[in-house]
Design an enzyme around this catalytic site. Structure first.
Site, mmCIF file in Angstrom:
data_model
loop_
_atom_site.group_PDB
_atom_site.id
_atom_site.type_symbol
_atom_site.label_atom_id
_atom_site.label_comp_id
_atom_site.label_asym_id
_atom_site.label_seq_id
_atom_site.Cartn_x
_atom_site.Cartn_y
_atom_site.Cartn_z
ATOM 1 N N ASP A 1 0.829 -1.337 0.150
ATOM 2 C CA ASP A 1 0.101 0.141 -0.007
ATOM 3 C C ASP A 1 0.880 1.111 0.049
ATOM 4 O O ASP A 1 1.926 1.265 0.342
ATOM 5 C CB ASP A 1 -0.977 -0.154 1.279
ATOM 6 C CG ASP A 1 -1.962 -0.876 1.142
ATOM 7 O OD1 ASP A 1 -1.912 -1.748 0.280
ATOM 8 O OD2 ASP A 1 -2.774 -1.005 2.219
ATOM 9 N N HIS B 1 3.765 -2.324 2.878
ATOM 10 C CA HIS B 1 3.674 -0.926 2.507
ATOM 11 C C HIS B 1 5.034 -0.627 1.610
ATOM 12 O O HIS B 1 6.024 -0.948 2.013
ATOM 13 C CB HIS B 1 3.573 0.082 3.555
ATOM 14 C CG HIS B 1 2.297 0.001 4.266
ATOM 15 N ND1 HIS B 1 2.117 -0.770 5.269
ATOM 16 C CD2 HIS B 1 1.122 0.815 4.213
ATOM 17 C CE1 HIS B 1 0.700 -0.923 5.608
ATOM 18 N NE2 HIS B 1 0.239 0.121 4.940
#
Length: 711
Positions: A87, A239
């Site tokens: 992400d 991430h």
């Protein structure tokens, strides 16, 4: 420079079409800056803000959610299957490192990109797709959709779809809401946001395992959190953007080989679901490209405006400091004491066109002064309101009236000069009131034979209303502080038409008052410099003048002043190469005027738009603090200027309000004047309707004189 005369030529109508373009440009600027501010609001991480967190109220059975026949259907990965998801990218530092690790180990990933970062990194976004990875939507600004209004949700999803389509040519089939995690943690508000996304044909992807790598808990902790228990399949949340992801990169190099040794296979989300992202339409790609360009425009303008604001701020502060320092030095320097005072005869020239409201008070104030041997010549320039008759009925000794057909103010002045008997000439507007000692104080600098002209101190008579107070502050703070600075630098560019004195020899050298610009006083003063004469400032020679009483009158007056000043600056540009008095004018005054009366006012509208941007996207406390500090600095400078001029500090209360309307009028006038000059239009004289305010206040102001300006 009162506007009491008609033109000697027929002027074209003032240009107006540019205002539409000007307004459109400001709207585009504000929109681009606002979009940039909106895009810069992107955050990162999986932790939901505490203010919007809520207990799980509607847990789901699996990490994949899609709409099917009007209801939401969930699905999970099969055993021994891993989908690595990332992400908050693409990040120019960490996304390439994550991609390198995946390529080295031969595994695919699924990247949920923030739309604003896709626009900022289109090449990196294409690399994700080109290397065989999935690309999904993570909203445009990493917004918490669970607490967002429906329109905001749709905006975030639509902008991100367009951004991905513009960068990759593909539609964003997959979607992950920010601050989401596992299916068991879904709240009712989360479900509402998921319905909005899945209702638009997207597949929502949650996570089975959240590594919390955004907290940077350590490589070992990330690896443990990303390892499934009992051979189950799992969507692992990590991430590649939103902060320092060094631990994530290092953990991947440990986690992938470990899971491979345990018999896990790696897949993308779309492969696991048996779907593929469709090709984006031409319209979607065009919208995405336009969106990216607009965001780039906003980012570029934001950078330019930041620099522009910084430069304007530095220049403005430097000007205030320089003005204050020069005024302090000017006030404390000891003037040369002449061997004797100047008592030479003086001729006062009063050009008048339709000045019936004030002419009687003007003439009486001139003839009743302390200086002996004063003759007053009123040149009636074709008035239609009986101006000349009023003066003639006074039957005052030493006052002559000369009538001529309307030819303009410069011609009227030249007529009066030709009839004048004295070698010292005072040029006065027909709406100006002199104090008894004004003429005597005005001519004292002529004791120095090098001085060819002297500027007096013009003050606003009708200062009872707010507009008058603003002009009063401008006269004292701007004009007179500037004149003290110019006097110290020996480069005074303007002797105001309301109160100025000239040697006949200096006027002979300039061939009289020029009539080819609308700022004849500035034009004449510059010509005096270039003829080799010094120009002095007599701050104690006070004259009261009637200022515009309405915004319309103020606009017309300042429009003409601005246009005429630019005409004079252009006319005398050769002074830049001259020596002596002309060179001081050219290399000191002209650059100063160019920067502070043309360039900065032209930039001011953009700076105000940037201030609106700041109100929308900067912390209010920081913005308010900066504004208050600037206002306090201006107030301190204003108080010092008022004290130097012997004025009351009471008008200072109106200073904050001056920044809201008056300042905008002043810079818009410059915009209009510049456009007029660039188009080559001839600006006509605008007559200001006289109210007689100067005449009405004459007795009071001359009886209750202000404290003498500080030396």
């Amino acid at each position: 420079m009162p506007a009491g005369h008609r033109p000697r030529h027929v002027a074209r109508r003032d240009p107006r079409a540019h205002w539409l373009l000007f307004a459109l440009a400001l709207v585009v600027l504000l929109a681009a800056l606002a979009f940039d501010g909106y895009a810069r609001g992107a955050g990162g991480g999986s932790g939901r803000p505490e203010s919007t967190s809520a207990a799980a109220a509607a847990p789901l059975d699996g990490p994949f959610v899609r709409a099917q026949q009007g209801r939401q259907v969930t699905r999970s990965l099969p055993a021994k299957t891993i989908a690595l998801t990332f992400d908050d990218g693409p990040d120019p530092t960490w996304t390439p490192r994550v991609l390198d690790v995946l390529r080295r180990h031969g595994v695919p990933g699924t990247f949920f990109a923030v739309g604003s970062r896709v626009d900022a990194e289109p090449a990196l976004t294409r690399r994700i797709v080109d290397e065989g990875h999935d690309l999904g939507s993570h909203t445009f600004t990493h917004a918490d959709l669970s607490s967002a209004a429906t329109w905001h949700r749709h905006l975030e999803l639509s902008l991100t779809r367009n951004a991905i389509a513009g960068a990759t040519g593909r539609q964003a089939l997959l979607f992950r809401p920010p601050f989401s995690s596992r299916p068991g943690d879904v709240t009712a508000a989360d479900l509402s946001a998921l319905r909005d996304a899945t209702g638009q044909g997207q597949i929502a992807v949650l996570a089975d395992l959240d590594t919390n790598d955004w907290r940077r808990p350590g490589v070992d902790s990330i690896v443990r959190a990303g390892t499934p228990a009992g051979g189950t399949g799992a969507v692992i949340l990590m991430h590649d953007g939103g902060g320092d992801r060094a631990q994530t990169v290092a953990a991947l190099d440990v986690l992938i080989p470990r899971l491979q040794r345990q018999g896990y296979r790696f897949t993308t989300v779309s492969s696991a679901l048996g779907v593929a992202a469709p090709t984006a339409s031409t319209v979607d790609r065009a919208r995405g490209t336009a969106l990216r360009w607009f965001q780039a425009l906003g980012a570029g303008l934001s950078t330019v405006m930041t620099w522009l604001l910084g430069v304007a701020l530095v220049l403005g502060l430097a000007r205030l400091a320089f003005q204050a320092a020069c005024a302090w030095r000017h006030a404390r320097r000891r003037p040369r004491r002449p061997a004797r005072a100047v008592w030479a005869p003086v001729s006062v020239i009063v050009p008048a066109y339709n000045e019936a409201a004030n002419i009687r008070a003007t003439v009486l104030s001139l003839i009743r002064g302390d200086h002996p041997a004063v003759e007053v010549i009123v040149v009636d320039d074709g008035s239609t309101d009986g101006t000349a008759d009023i003066v003639e009925r006074l039957r005052l000794p030493g006052v002559r009236v000369i009538r001529q057909r309307n030819a303009g103010k410069p011609a009227a002045l030249n007529t009066g000069i030709a009839y004048a008997r004295a070698d010292l000439l005072v040029l006065v507007d027909g709406d100006t009131i002199f104090q008894p000692d004004t003429i005597h104080r005005l001519v004292q600098p002529f004791a120095d034979p090098r001085v060819g002209a002297v500027s007096g101190n013009a003050k606003v008579a009708n200062r009872g209303r707010l507009l008058g107070r603003w002009q009063h502050l401008e006269y004292v703070i701007g004009f007179n502080l500037d004149r003290r600075t110019y006097a110290l630098l020996r480069c005074m560019p303007t002797i105001p038409g309301a109160v100025g004195a000239f040697r006949r020899a200096a006027l002979r050298d300039t061939r009289g008052v020029p009539g080819d610009t609308l700022a004849e006083d500035t034009d004449l003063t510059m010509a005096v410099h270039r003829a080799g004469w010094e120009v002095a400032y007599a701050e104690r020679a006070i004259a009261w003048t009637e200022a515009p009483a309405t915004l319309r009158q103020l606009w017309r007056q300042r429009y003409r002043w601005g246009y005429g000043t630019m005409q004079a600056m252009w006319k005398h540009r050769a002074a830049l190469r001259e020596r002596g008095a002309g060179g001081r004018l050219g290399r000191r005054a002209l650059p100063y005027l160019t920067v502070f009366q043309v360039a900065l006012p032209l930039a001011a509208p953009a700076v105000d738009v940037f201030a609106i941007y700041g109100l929308l996207f900067l912390p209010p406390s920081r913005l308010a603090t900066g504004w208050l500090l600037l206002l306090l600095l201006q107030a301190a400078t204003a108080a010092y200027a008022l004290r130097l001029d012997g004025e009351s500090l009471r008008p200072l209360w109106s200073l904050p309000f001056q920044q809201v309307l008056y300042r905008q009028i002043m810079y818009l006038v410059v915009v209009q004047a510049v456009v007029t000059a660039l188009l080559g239009s001839r600006l006509r004289w605008h007559r200001m309707a006289r109210t007689g305010a100067a005449a009405g206040l004459a007795a009071e102001l001359t009886t209750r004189r202000p404290q003498a300006p500080t030396r």
